[in-house]
Structure formats: C-alpha cells, structure tokens
Design a protein around this motif. Sequence first.
Motif, PDB file in Angstrom:
ATOM      1  N   ALA A   1      93.740 -88.290  94.662  1.00 13.14           N
ATOM      2  CA  ALA A   1      93.919 -87.491  93.443  1.00 13.14           C
ATOM      3  C   ALA A   1      94.267 -86.045  93.793  1.00 13.14           C
ATOM      4  CB  ALA A   1      92.645 -87.556  92.591  1.00 13.14           C
ATOM      5  N   ALA A   2      93.614 -85.494  94.812  1.00 11.81           N
ATOM      6  CA  ALA A   2      93.869 -84.096  95.189  1.00 11.81           C
ATOM      7  C   ALA A   2      95.294 -83.937  95.712  1.00 11.81           C
ATOM      8  CB  ALA A   2      92.855 -83.653  96.241  1.00 11.81           C
ATOM      9  N   MET A   3      95.755 -84.901  96.498  1.00 13.52           N
ATOM     10  CA  MET A   3      97.130 -84.847  97.010  1.00 13.52           C
ATOM     11  C   MET A   3      98.125 -84.954  95.853  1.00 13.52           C
ATOM     12  SD  MET A   3      97.804 -84.547 100.344  1.00 13.52           S
ATOM     13  CE  MET A   3      99.184 -85.579 100.870  1.00 13.52           C
ATOM     14  N   ARG A   4      97.864 -85.884  94.938  1.00 11.61           N
ATOM     15  CA  ARG A   4      98.801 -86.085  93.816  1.00 11.61           C
ATOM     16  C   ARG A   4      98.818 -84.851  92.922  1.00 11.61           C
ATOM     17  NH1 ARG A   4     101.639 -90.305  93.110  1.00 11.61           N
ATOM     18  NH2 ARG A   4     101.332 -92.020  94.541  1.00 11.61           N
ATOM     19  N   ALA A   5      97.655 -84.238  92.725  1.00  8.51           N
ATOM     20  CA  ALA A   5      97.603 -83.052  91.882  1.00  8.51           C
ATOM     21  C   ALA A   5      98.406 -81.922  92.542  1.00  8.51           C
ATOM     22  CB  ALA A   5      96.143 -82.625  91.673  1.00  8.51           C
ATOM     23  N   TYR A   6      98.233 -81.771  93.849  1.00  9.27           N
ATOM     24  CA  TYR A   6      98.923 -80.681  94.553  1.00  9.27           C
ATOM     25  C   TYR A   6     100.440 -80.832  94.433  1.00  9.27           C
ATOM     26  CZ  TYR A   6     100.058 -77.226  98.117  1.00  9.27           C
ATOM     27  OH  TYR A   6     100.569 -76.145  98.779  1.00  9.27           O
ATOM     28  N   PHE A   7     100.891 -82.055  94.594  1.00  4.48           N
ATOM     29  CA  PHE A   7     102.340 -82.275  94.519  1.00  4.48           C
ATOM     30  C   PHE A   7     102.798 -82.664  93.123  1.00  4.48           C
ATOM     31  CE2 PHE A   7     101.481 -82.964  99.106  1.00  4.48           C
ATOM     32  CZ  PHE A   7     102.345 -81.998  99.610  1.00  4.48           C
TER      33      PHE A   7
END
Length: 347
Positions: A339-345
């Motif tokens: 989720a953190a990776m998807r939010a960042y990108f």
Amino acid sequence: MKAIDLRSDTVTRPTDAMRAAMGAAPLGDDVFGDDPSVNALQEKIAGLLGFEAALFVPTGTQSNLCGILSHCQRGDEYIVGQMQHCYRWEGGGAAVFGSVQPQPLDHQPDGTLALGAIEGAIKPDDPHFARSRLLALENTLGGKVLPMAYLQQATALARSKGLSTHLDGARLFNAAVAQAAANGSDARAEARRIAGLFDSVSVCFSKGLGAPVGSALCGSKELIARARRIRKMAGGAMRQSGVLAAAASHALDHHVDRLAADHALARRLAEGLAGIEGVQVEPPQTNILFVDLVGPAREKSAGLVDALAREGVLATGLYRLRFVTHLDVDAAGIDRAIAAMRAYFRA
Ligand SMILES: *Cc1c(COP(=O)(O)O)cnc(C)c1O
C-alpha cells in the motif's frame, strides 16, 4: 505503530521460545572446549550438513575469514564472484589478515560464475603468479539459488585442477528450502546435498534462522583445527558462548522449514507491486526481493525510502530497492508495504 523492517533478515529478535532455550542452556568455557551447548551445536550442524567437524564463530564474516585462511597460505589466491560477500562486503579481510589475493569474476545473470571464466582464472604453477588455491561460491546469492547441476560442475572443475572449495552458505537453508519445494523433497536433505559438494561451508544463524548472533564453519577435522587457531587470532574465541549457541540450536530445530513462509511473503510482495509504472520487480526465488526503478519511477526515487519509513515500512536502496522477508514479518506487514509503495507512486 511498529515498523515493518524489510531492510534485512538480520533484524529479527529472538522469540520467547528461543530466549527460554538460551536461558536454560548449560554453559562452560568454550576456549577450554567444555561449553556443552557450543559442543552440541557444533556436532548438530556438522552432522546435519555431513561434515566431520564445525566451529561456532560470532559472525558470518569471521566464518568466511576462518574458512579462506584455513584453505590458503600467504601468496595463495581464491577465485570468487564480484558480488560475493567474502570478496565485496568483508573489508578485504582475507587479503588484509591473510595476504590471500582474491581473483574476482563477474557473475552471470543467474548468479553463477561461468565455468570457462573459472578455468581461465586458474593460474599455472609459475613464479609470476599467485597460487590458485580455492574456489569460493555463495548460495543463495542475492536471494538466487545456484542450480544444483552448476554447483556439481563448478566444484568438480575446481577439484580436477587441485583447488579446494568453500561455500558461503550464510543463507544455505533458504536455498535448501526453495530447492526442497521444487523437488518435493526435504530441506535438510537438500542442505546436505549442496554442502556435500564443498570442502567447507559457512552458515549464518542470525539471518533467516532468527538467532541473535552466530555462524558456523563446517569442514574436515583438520580444517576445523586450523580454523580454531585463526578464530583465536581474530578474537572470536568466546567463553560462555553456549548462551548464543543454544539460540542457534533452537533455530536449527524450529526455524528451518518455516523459511518457506518468508519465501511466500516475498512472492506476495512481488505480486502486490506488479503493474506500477516504472517499477520492475525481479521474481524472488527466496526471501529477497529486488525492485528496479526506471523511467518515471526513477525520477521519483530520491524521497522513496524516507516516505516508506514514514509509513512504517523500512527498506534499502535508491534506484534498486531491496526488501527482505523474515521471521518478524507477516502478511499484514507486506500488505502495508504494498500500500505504501502504491500510494507513493499513486498506482
Ligand atoms: C550476512 C552475510 C555474511 C556474514 O555477515 P555477518 O554480518 O558478518 O554475520 C556472509 N555472507 C553472506 C552471503 C551474507 O549474507
């Protein structure tokens, strides 16, 4: 919120059961050779991997140093891969402390060293050259399992040229568990098959196996006797180290087969990150996942590790990120990382 720490599999804390085993361990003085817990661990790991003897040492670095210096004299050389720990990440210890020259070779994409390159690096017996004495391989290497057929060929080549062989098996059990899953066999049997190809093997207890400290070097009685002297010179001969050996022994009894769960979580993370633009996921073979940032993702790479840390997700790297799964990571944590990776990108 407790951070999910994917920087390395070295970050695990001992479980309650492991701490209990440490607390209950009978102790002696290992420099006198009478710490029963150290002796039991050394017998256990040597027996498990099919060697005559083993030596408990504080770190994997010291395990490799004792191994290389037990095989090689001053003026000898060891053939090794550019990315192997015992060449690149150990401060040049074999050269510094042993006057043993490394002969590094580039890796092929699967992590192996080409057989032709190994053969070409072996020097003739001529006063111009260092004496080619040892081939050192690493398995897993960056999370990759070196194919069994390759290990057979490479060690046979070394033997046919009069070289000894050493395996940096810091993550040997990760390789064994992955191989066992592929073959439908048993992880211990696979570990023994791999180890049996080498004259010496170092294994880490403080990586995926989850012990706080420790590594073992396994080999013949003669080799381990030489290694014991080198361990002493390196300052690694410890006293009531049974308290640490007990943790390692507990790990061998309880934390080998469960490495499969770490491998499954690395796959879960890989699947969760698939399809983000510019985020190239290398399919993980074991517990280490590499992710390359290209194109638009590469341009946003500078703040990524800090942004993930603010979301309680710890990883390392810049353009090439590394995520390592282990005992203290669960599916919820992996989903938080996704989720953190998807939010960042914003993917
Ligand atoms: C971690 C590691 C070592 C040794 O590490 P220490 O931090 O000294 O215990 C050696 N080889 C490999 C492949 C490793 O991953």
